[in-house]
Scaffold this motif. Structure first.
Motif, PDB file in Angstrom:
ATOM      1  N   LYS A 124       1.256   5.674  -0.809  1.00 15.00           N
ATOM      2  CA  LYS A 124       0.556   6.944  -0.964  1.00 15.00           C
ATOM      3  C   LYS A 124       0.675   7.435  -2.402  1.00 15.00           C
ATOM      4  O   LYS A 124       1.680   7.193  -3.093  1.00 15.00           O
ATOM      5  CB  LYS A 124       1.130   7.990  -0.003  1.00 15.00           C
ATOM      6  CG  LYS A 124       0.814   7.710   1.459  1.00 15.00           C
ATOM      7  CD  LYS A 124       1.314   8.844   2.348  1.00 15.00           C
ATOM      8  CE  LYS A 124       0.925   8.600   3.806  1.00 15.00           C
ATOM      9  NZ  LYS A 124       1.392   9.699   4.697  1.00 15.00           N
ATOM     10  N   SER A 125      -0.323   8.136  -2.835  1.00 16.89           N
ATOM     11  CA  SER A 125      -0.331   8.704  -4.180  1.00 16.89           C
ATOM     12  C   SER A 125       0.874   9.614  -4.376  1.00 16.89           C
ATOM     13  O   SER A 125       1.208  10.413  -3.497  1.00 16.89           O
ATOM     14  CB  SER A 125      -1.629   9.489  -4.385  1.00 16.89           C
ATOM     15  OG  SER A 125      -1.752   9.922  -5.716  1.00 16.89           O
ATOM     16  N   SER A 176      -3.655   1.113  -9.045  1.00 17.08           N
ATOM     17  CA  SER A 176      -3.950  -0.002  -8.150  1.00 17.08           C
ATOM     18  C   SER A 176      -4.374  -1.209  -8.979  1.00 17.08           C
ATOM     19  O   SER A 176      -5.287  -1.114  -9.797  1.00 17.08           O
ATOM     20  CB  SER A 176      -5.062   0.375  -7.167  1.00 17.08           C
ATOM     21  OG  SER A 176      -4.671   1.459  -6.359  1.00 17.08           O
ATOM     22  N   ILE A 197       0.872  -1.173   0.000  1.00 19.55           N
ATOM     23  CA  ILE A 197       0.000   0.000   0.000  1.00 19.55           C
ATOM     24  C   ILE A 197       0.908   1.222   0.000  1.00 19.55           C
ATOM     25  O   ILE A 197       1.824   1.310   0.825  1.00 19.55           O
ATOM     26  CB  ILE A 197      -0.923   0.019   1.228  1.00 19.55           C
ATOM     27  CG1 ILE A 197      -1.800  -1.236   1.248  1.00 19.55           C
ATOM     28  CG2 ILE A 197      -1.774   1.274   1.238  1.00 19.55           C
ATOM     29  CD1 ILE A 197      -2.628  -1.392   2.516  1.00 19.55           C
ATOM     30  N   THR A 238      -1.990  -1.270  -3.904  1.00 19.49           N
ATOM     31  CA  THR A 238      -3.079  -0.349  -3.589  1.00 19.49           C
ATOM     32  C   THR A 238      -2.494   1.038  -3.373  1.00 19.49           C
ATOM     33  O   THR A 238      -1.623   1.217  -2.515  1.00 19.49           O
ATOM     34  CB  THR A 238      -3.845  -0.791  -2.327  1.00 19.49           C
ATOM     35  OG1 THR A 238      -4.330  -2.130  -2.510  1.00 19.49           O
ATOM     36  CG2 THR A 238      -5.023   0.137  -2.058  1.00 19.49           C
ATOM     37  N   VAL A 239      -2.956   1.985  -4.159  1.00 18.65           N
ATOM     38  CA  VAL A 239      -2.473   3.362  -4.032  1.00 18.65           C
ATOM     39  C   VAL A 239      -3.581   4.195  -3.387  1.00 18.65           C
ATOM     40  O   VAL A 239      -4.707   4.242  -3.886  1.00 18.65           O
ATOM     41  CB  VAL A 239      -2.096   3.949  -5.403  1.00 18.65           C
ATOM     42  CG1 VAL A 239      -1.480   5.342  -5.231  1.00 18.65           C
ATOM     43  CG2 VAL A 239      -1.121   3.037  -6.136  1.00 18.65           C
ATOM     44  N   VAL A 240      -3.232   4.809  -2.264  1.00 20.10           N
ATOM     45  CA  VAL A 240      -4.252   5.573  -1.523  1.00 20.10           C
ATOM     46  C   VAL A 240      -3.961   7.069  -1.577  1.00 20.10           C
ATOM     47  O   VAL A 240      -2.860   7.489  -1.900  1.00 20.10           O
ATOM     48  CB  VAL A 240      -4.340   5.100  -0.062  1.00 20.10           C
ATOM     49  CG1 VAL A 240      -4.764   3.641  -0.022  1.00 20.10           C
ATOM     50  CG2 VAL A 240      -3.010   5.287   0.652  1.00 20.10           C
ATOM     51  N   HIS A 252      -0.614   6.501  -8.793  1.00 19.85           N
ATOM     52  CA  HIS A 252      -1.914   7.105  -8.555  1.00 19.85           C
ATOM     53  C   HIS A 252      -2.928   5.994  -8.304  1.00 19.85           C
ATOM     54  O   HIS A 252      -2.686   4.833  -8.652  1.00 19.85           O
ATOM     55  CB  HIS A 252      -2.322   7.970  -9.744  1.00 19.85           C
ATOM     56  CG  HIS A 252      -1.522   9.228  -9.858  1.00 19.85           C
ATOM     57  ND1 HIS A 252      -0.425   9.338 -10.695  1.00 19.85           N
ATOM     58  CD2 HIS A 252      -1.619  10.418  -9.222  1.00 19.85           C
ATOM     59  CE1 HIS A 252       0.092  10.541 -10.571  1.00 19.85           C
ATOM     60  NE2 HIS A 252      -0.601  11.218  -9.687  1.00 19.85           N
ATOM     61  N   PRO A 253      -4.072   6.332  -7.727  1.00 19.72           N
ATOM     62  CA  PRO A 253      -5.073   5.290  -7.420  1.00 19.72           C
ATOM     63  C   PRO A 253      -5.430   4.409  -8.605  1.00 19.72           C
ATOM     64  O   PRO A 253      -5.684   3.213  -8.426  1.00 19.72           O
ATOM     65  CB  PRO A 253      -6.265   6.119  -6.927  1.00 19.72           C
ATOM     66  CG  PRO A 253      -5.630   7.312  -6.283  1.00 19.72           C
ATOM     67  CD  PRO A 253      -4.451   7.633  -7.156  1.00 19.72           C
TER      68      PRO A 253
END
Lengths: 112, 118
Positions: free
Chosen positions: B14-15, B89, B12, B116-118, B85-86
């Motif tokens: 971060k953007s 994902s 996981i 998973t990009v949040v 970027h999301p």
């Protein structure tokens, strides 16, 4: 480029029955046709493959047939068991080393 | 049989950050590595093909500056998703081919990486 169509997209069978999945391909130059089983969250696992110089291949409960003239190949699973439940993908390539083109996948559910 | 080890299995991030995914062939030399992306309930889509010591060949529509592939040795290939970027994902899967041993093993797939990009 190569295009591989796979049917059906979902298949539900009773335990002990047979399951058949069919694929067609477009490029007559393709000569390697593997089948993969993918369980949730995992990578595909090769279950059987066939080359264009062979019309049929069998490995215990699994068999694959190839019709080069019609450009289609099929996977047959006999005596299905609940652990056969997974997503199955067919694929094609011009050689066992070139890039694979995958079919859309078949979600198989074997009901106990 | 041939084994391909892929890490991490899940990540996981971060953007805007970058993520590196590794694939190692454990008991054979992988002359060619393939990188795939798989969205939920969809098929595997080839992103790029890499041969050891040369630049990767990207499929149409795949941004080579965003998905950096390095295949510096016969046992290791990496995919770096830059400025994630999301919409990046997805489930990323590598596959290795041993060239001369293809007739025996065909293609060997890694276990996949859930990004998973949040």
């Amino acid at each position: 480029g190569e295009n591989v169509e796979q049917h059906p997209s979902t298949l539900s069978v009773q335990e002990g029955d047979s399951a058949v999945i069919k694929c067609t391909y477009s490029d007559s130059a393709s000569n390697y046709f593997p089948w993969y089983k993918q369980e949730l969250g995992k990578g595909p696992q090769l279950i059987i493959d066939i080359r264009s110089n062979v019309g049929e291949k069998k490995d215990q409960r699994i068999a694959v047939t190839l019709n080069k003239t019609a450009k289609h190949f099929s996977l047959h699973i006999t005596e299905t068991q609940p652990e056969d439940s997974a997503v199955y993908f067919c694929a094609a390539s011009m050689a066992a080393g070139n890039k694979l083109t995958f079919g859309g996948g078949t979600r198989v559910l074997v009901k106990p | 049989g041939a084994v391909v080890s892929q890490h991490p299995s899940r990540v996981i991030c971060k953007s805007g950050t970058s993520v590196k995914i590794e694939c190692r062939s454990l008991d054979f030399q992988a002359t060619t590595m393939f990188w795939y992306r798989q969205f939920p309930k969809q098929s595997l889509m080839l992103m790029a093909t890499s041969n050891e010591g040369s630049k990767a060949t990207y499929e149409q529509g795949v941004e080579k500056d965003k998905f950096l592939i390095n295949h510096a040795s016969l046992t290791l290939s990496t995919l770096t998703v830059t400025s994630a970027h999301p919409e990046d994902s997805s489930f990323y899967i590598c596959s290795a081919n041993s060239g001369g041993r293809a007739s025996v093993y065909g293609y060997t797939f890694g276990s996949g990486t859930r990004l998973t990009v949040v």
